[in-house]
Design a protein around this motif. Sequence first.
Motif, mmCIF file in Angstrom:
data_model
loop_
_atom_site.group_PDB
_atom_site.id
_atom_site.type_symbol
_atom_site.label_atom_id
_atom_site.label_comp_id
_atom_site.label_asym_id
_atom_site.label_seq_id
_atom_site.Cartn_x
_atom_site.Cartn_y
_atom_site.Cartn_z
ATOM 1 N N VAL A 210 1.004 -1.396 -0.416
ATOM 2 C CA VAL A 210 0.319 0.076 0.101
ATOM 3 C C VAL A 210 0.898 0.986 0.007
ATOM 4 N N GLU A 211 0.348 2.095 -0.867
ATOM 5 C CA GLU A 211 1.175 3.371 -1.495
ATOM 6 C C GLU A 211 0.540 5.093 0.154
ATOM 7 N N LEU A 212 1.259 4.991 0.874
ATOM 8 C CA LEU A 212 0.831 6.050 1.476
ATOM 9 C C LEU A 212 1.132 7.418 0.721
ATOM 10 N N PRO A 213 0.062 8.771 1.116
ATOM 11 C CA PRO A 213 -0.461 9.539 0.984
ATOM 12 C C PRO A 213 0.886 10.243 1.366
ATOM 13 N N LEU A 214 1.432 10.685 0.462
ATOM 14 C CA LEU A 214 3.038 11.887 0.371
ATOM 15 C C LEU A 214 2.990 12.688 1.863
ATOM 16 N N SER A 215 1.469 13.285 1.362
ATOM 17 C CA SER A 215 1.203 14.290 2.682
ATOM 18 C C SER A 215 1.436 14.135 3.701
ATOM 19 N N ALA A 216 0.991 12.642 4.404
ATOM 20 C CA ALA A 216 0.242 12.717 5.248
ATOM 21 C C ALA A 216 2.218 12.132 6.072
ATOM 22 N N ILE A 217 2.671 11.542 5.558
ATOM 23 C CA ILE A 217 3.773 11.840 5.870
ATOM 24 C C ILE A 217 4.802 13.228 5.964
ATOM 25 N N THR A 218 4.723 13.936 5.358
ATOM 26 C CA THR A 218 5.533 15.459 5.370
ATOM 27 C C THR A 218 4.735 16.240 6.850
ATOM 28 N N ALA A 219 3.461 16.078 6.918
ATOM 29 C CA ALA A 219 2.426 16.501 7.501
ATOM 30 C C ALA A 219 3.192 16.028 9.691
ATOM 31 N N ILE A 220 3.081 15.137 9.215
ATOM 32 C CA ILE A 220 3.742 14.066 10.430
ATOM 33 C C ILE A 220 5.204 14.281 11.253
ATOM 34 N N PHE A 221 5.858 14.727 9.792
ATOM 35 C CA PHE A 221 7.498 15.037 10.339
ATOM 36 C C PHE A 221 7.355 16.330 10.502
ATOM 37 N N GLY A 222 6.355 17.459 10.105
ATOM 38 C CA GLY A 222 6.076 18.090 10.168
ATOM 39 C C GLY A 222 5.874 19.168 10.269
ATOM 40 N N ALA A 223 4.677 18.843 11.082
ATOM 41 C CA ALA A 223 3.782 19.827 12.217
ATOM 42 C C ALA A 223 4.536 19.710 13.798
ATOM 43 N N PRO A 224 5.344 18.509 13.690
ATOM 44 C CA PRO A 224 6.047 18.550 14.926
ATOM 45 C C PRO A 224 7.265 19.809 15.062
ATOM 46 N N VAL A 225 7.886 20.262 14.118
ATOM 47 C CA VAL A 225 8.363 21.452 13.646
ATOM 48 C C VAL A 225 7.526 22.828 13.859
ATOM 49 N N VAL A 226 6.300 22.735 13.524
ATOM 50 C CA VAL A 226 5.833 23.580 13.706
ATOM 51 C C VAL A 226 5.303 24.211 15.188
ATOM 52 N N ILE A 227 5.501 23.103 16.170
ATOM 53 C CA ILE A 227 5.394 22.788 17.641
ATOM 54 C C ILE A 227 6.369 23.317 17.907
ATOM 55 N N TRP A 228 7.328 22.256 17.683
ATOM 56 C CA TRP A 228 8.366 22.968 18.501
ATOM 57 C C TRP A 228 9.012 24.784 18.597
ATOM 58 N N LEU A 229 8.386 24.760 16.902
ATOM 59 C CA LEU A 229 9.421 26.576 16.332
ATOM 60 C C LEU A 229 8.375 27.567 17.438
ATOM 61 N N LEU A 230 6.654 27.035 17.641
ATOM 62 C CA LEU A 230 6.577 28.462 18.323
ATOM 63 C C LEU A 230 6.748 27.812 20.159
ATOM 64 N N LEU A 231 7.287 26.594 20.623
ATOM 65 C CA LEU A 231 7.887 26.538 21.725
ATOM 66 C C LEU A 231 8.970 27.446 22.214
ATOM 67 N N LYS A 232 9.523 27.239 20.910
ATOM 68 C CA LYS A 232 10.917 27.303 21.386
ATOM 69 C C LYS A 232 11.186 28.756 20.928
ATOM 70 N N ARG A 233 10.277 29.607 20.192
ATOM 71 C CA ARG A 233 10.271 31.181 19.866
ATOM 72 C C ARG A 233 12.159 31.455 19.130
ATOM 73 N N ARG A 234 13.086 30.899 19.280
ATOM 74 C CA ARG A 234 14.610 30.860 18.920
ATOM 75 C C ARG A 234 14.801 32.299 18.601
ATOM 76 N N GLY A 235 14.251 33.709 19.902
ATOM 77 C CA GLY A 235 14.634 34.707 19.589
ATOM 78 C C GLY A 235 13.784 35.669 18.342
ATOM 79 N N VAL A 236 12.798 34.798 18.074
ATOM 80 C CA VAL A 236 12.061 35.162 17.307
ATOM 81 C C VAL A 236 10.938 35.750 17.797
ATOM 82 N N ARG A 237 10.367 37.294 17.268
ATOM 83 C CA ARG A 237 8.628 37.662 17.712
ATOM 84 C C ARG A 237 7.970 36.975 17.180
ATOM 85 N N ILE A 238 6.723 36.004 17.524
ATOM 86 C CA ILE A 238 5.594 35.440 16.720
ATOM 87 C C ILE A 238 4.011 36.318 16.975
#
Lengths: 349, 407
Positions: free
Chosen positions: A321-349
Motif C-alpha cells: 500500500v502506498e501512503l499519501p505523501l502529505s500524510a508523511i510530510t505532515a507527521i514529520f513537519g507539524a511537530p517542527v511548527v510546534i517546536w518553533l512555537l515553543l522555542k521561539r528562537r528569539g523571533v517575535r511571533i
Amino acid sequence: MEALTLSQAIVVRSFKRRRLAFAALGLLTLSLMVMNLGIGSISYSPREICSTLLNPGGTGDLDFIIWKIRLPRVLAAALGGAYLAASGLLLQVYFRNPIVGPFILGISSGATVAVSVVMLTATGMQMAFAIPFLTTFAGCLGAYGVMLLVVAIAAKVKNGATLLIVGLMMGYICSAITSILTALAEKGKIKGFVLWEMGSFSGFKWVEIWIMIVFGGALFLGVYLLSKPLNAFLLGEDYAASMGVNVRRFRVFILLAASSLAGLVTSMAGPVAFIGLATPHMARLSFGAADNRILLPGAALMGAMVTSLCDLIARMWLSPVELPLSAITAIFGAPVVIWLLLKRRGVRI
Amino acid sequence: MNAASVLKSENLDVGYKTAILSQVNLDIKAGQFISILGPNGAGKTTLLRTLSRHIAALAGLVQVEGGPLSDYPALSLAKIMAVVLTEKAAPPLLSVWEYAALGRYPHSGFLGKLTGHDFEVVASALTSVKADDLAGRMVDQLSDGEMQKVVLARALAQEPKIMLLDEPTAHLDLKHRVEVMSILRGLCRDQGLTVLAALHDVDVAAKVSDQVILVKEGRVSAFGRPEEVLTSEMVAELYDFNEAGFSRHLGGIEIQGDGRSGRAFVIAGQGRGALVYRLLAKKGFFITTLFPGQGDLDHYVAQALGARILGESTGLAESSALIAEALADCLFLIISGTNPAKREWEAAIIRQALAKGLKVLALSEAQNGAVPDGVRLCPDLPGLTGMLDEYMERGRGTDKNREANHD
C-alpha cells in the motif's frame, strides 16, 4: 590588523563548517535518490541502476521501470522538495516569520483551486495536449492570487500569529471551493483529482520533469542571484531600503518567485504539506547560517533530501500500500511548527 | 561656520497624507551633531523618515550634498546616508560580524562578495563602536545595549556621511546610553560624520548637540545652538511641563514638589541647599528660600524647582513684614547653608521663625557659630530625612485625631 584577522577567522571557521554540511547533505540526498531507484516491489542493486542509467534506450523490464517509472518520480521528488524549500525560505525572509511556508499560508491551496478548475471542469478537456503547461500555469496563477490576498491582509495586521490564522482561513476557503467543484464534477474526473490532491510524485511524465527543470531551475537561479538583497531583507524592509534595495520591485519579485515555485510543484504533485516550512529551518540549523547565499542552496538540498526520504517512507512503510505523501510530510513537519512555537528562537511571533 | 551644508530642507511638509510637520527649514553642516526634540507624536520620526526617503515629502524640497534627495539612485543615497531605526531585527544564527557586514551592501559587488577592503571597513566599524569582542557572537543573544552598538556598526559600515537615528538610546541602561552618545559624538568630531538624532532626553541632547531642532504642534518651534535654544521656558513649553523645570546651567530636569505636604522655608547658599531642596520636593513640599547668592548652584536648583525666592532683587532691604509674610504658610525652617551677603536676613528669619513657634532644623555643617536656642541640629542629610518623616507622621496623626474628635 588584529581585528581583521579575528573577523577573517570567524568567516573562515563558518566557511569550513558550511562546506562540510554541503558535502554531507549532498551525499545523503544522492544515496536516498539511489535507494528510491533501487527499492520497490522489485529491488535492484546500485550497480544495476548505474548501468541502466548509463545506457539509456534499453528495452528490458529493468529499463522500463527505471526510466519510465522510478527515475521521473525520484527527480520529481527531489526537485519538488527543493523548490518548496526555496519557496518557504523566501516567504520566511519576506514575512520575517519562521512559521510560514507555502502550505501554511494557503498558497498551495490557491494552486489547488486553480488546478481543480482545470482538472474538474470542461476547460481542460479540449486542450488535453496542453495539460502539463495549463495546470502548471493555473497552479502558479492560483498560488499568486492567494499570495496577494495574504500579503494585503498581512499589511494590515503586523502580528505573526494572525498571519498563520489568515493562511489557515485561506486554506479553508480554497478547500471549500475545491469540494464544491468536486461535487459538481463528472465522476470520471474525480478519481484522478482526488489522487492528485493527496499529494504524490508518482506518475510524472518526462515532459513535466523538463518543465520542472527548465522553468523551476530558471526561477531558482533568479532567486539565487538576488540573494544579496534577500540578505538585506533580513533586517526588515526599512533597513533594506536604506541600504539601497529597490524594495517595491524586489517585493514583487520575491512573492512572484515564491508563489511560482510553490505553484509549479503543487500543480504537478498536488499539495505537499510542511516541506516548505520545515526544511529551511533544518538547513539553518545544519549550516549554522542566516546568510541566504548559503541557505538557498542549503535549504533546496535539504528539501530534496527530506522529500526523497518521505517519498521512500510513503512507498515502503506499509508496502504494497502506498501512503499519501502529505500524510508523511505532515507527521514529520507539524511537530517542527510546534517546536518553533515553543522555542521561539528569539523571533517575535 | 563655513562648512558645507550636507542636508538642507526648504519649506518641507512631512506626514502621511496630511502634514504632521510643515514648513520645515533646516540647514545642516557637515560634522555636526543635531538632536530633534519634542513630545511624543510631534513628528520627529516622520521627519527622519522623510529625510531618509522612507516616505515621500508632501511638499517642499530636501537637498543632500547639494542635490535633490529625490534624484538620488537608491545605492548612491545609501553610500551617503545610513539610518538607525527603533525597530531592531535580530535574525537567529546571524553573527555580529555578518550583521555589521550587511552594511557593505551599497559597496559590495554582485552576490555581495566582500573584498579585503570591505573586511577592513567592517572591522574598523566594529572597533569604532567598541564591539570588536562581540564579532563572533550571535546577534539574537546580545543585550539591548550590545545590540545597539552593533546596529551602529552596521550603519557605519555603509561609510555614510550622514547618519539618521531614531531614539538611539531608547531602552538602554545608563552605561550604554552614555556609551552610544559618546561614540556618536566621537564620530562627529573625528570622522566628520553628520548625526541627526531624534532624542527623548532633553538633558542628554543639551550636552551632546551642536544644534537642536525643537518640534511641536506641527512646526519647528526652534532650531539653533542648545545653549541658546534650550531655555527653561522653551523646554517647559515644548513638553508642557507643570511639575518639572529645566535648568540650562544644570543641564537637567528638576522634578518639583506638588505641595501636598505643605511649604518649607530653606536658608541655603554655597551649594549646600541643592540636596535639601530636592529632598523637600521629593517629599511633596513647596519651597520658599532666601536668595542663595548670584551664580550659586542652590540658586539654579531653586529656580528649576519653582521655589519662591526671597530677596532676589538686590535693591530690596530686609523687612520684617516681608519675612513674616513669607513665613506665614511655612511649616518648617531648614538652615542648610548661608549666603554671606544676607547674614542679617538670615538672622531675622531665624528669629521670627522661632518666635512664631515654627520648627527650625539646622544641618550641622551649615552652622558656623553658636546654635540659637530652639534650633534642632541634624548631623547630616539622612538625619534630616528622618526628622522630616517624623514630623510628617506626627502631622498626619494630628489630622486623624482631629477627624476622630469630629465624629
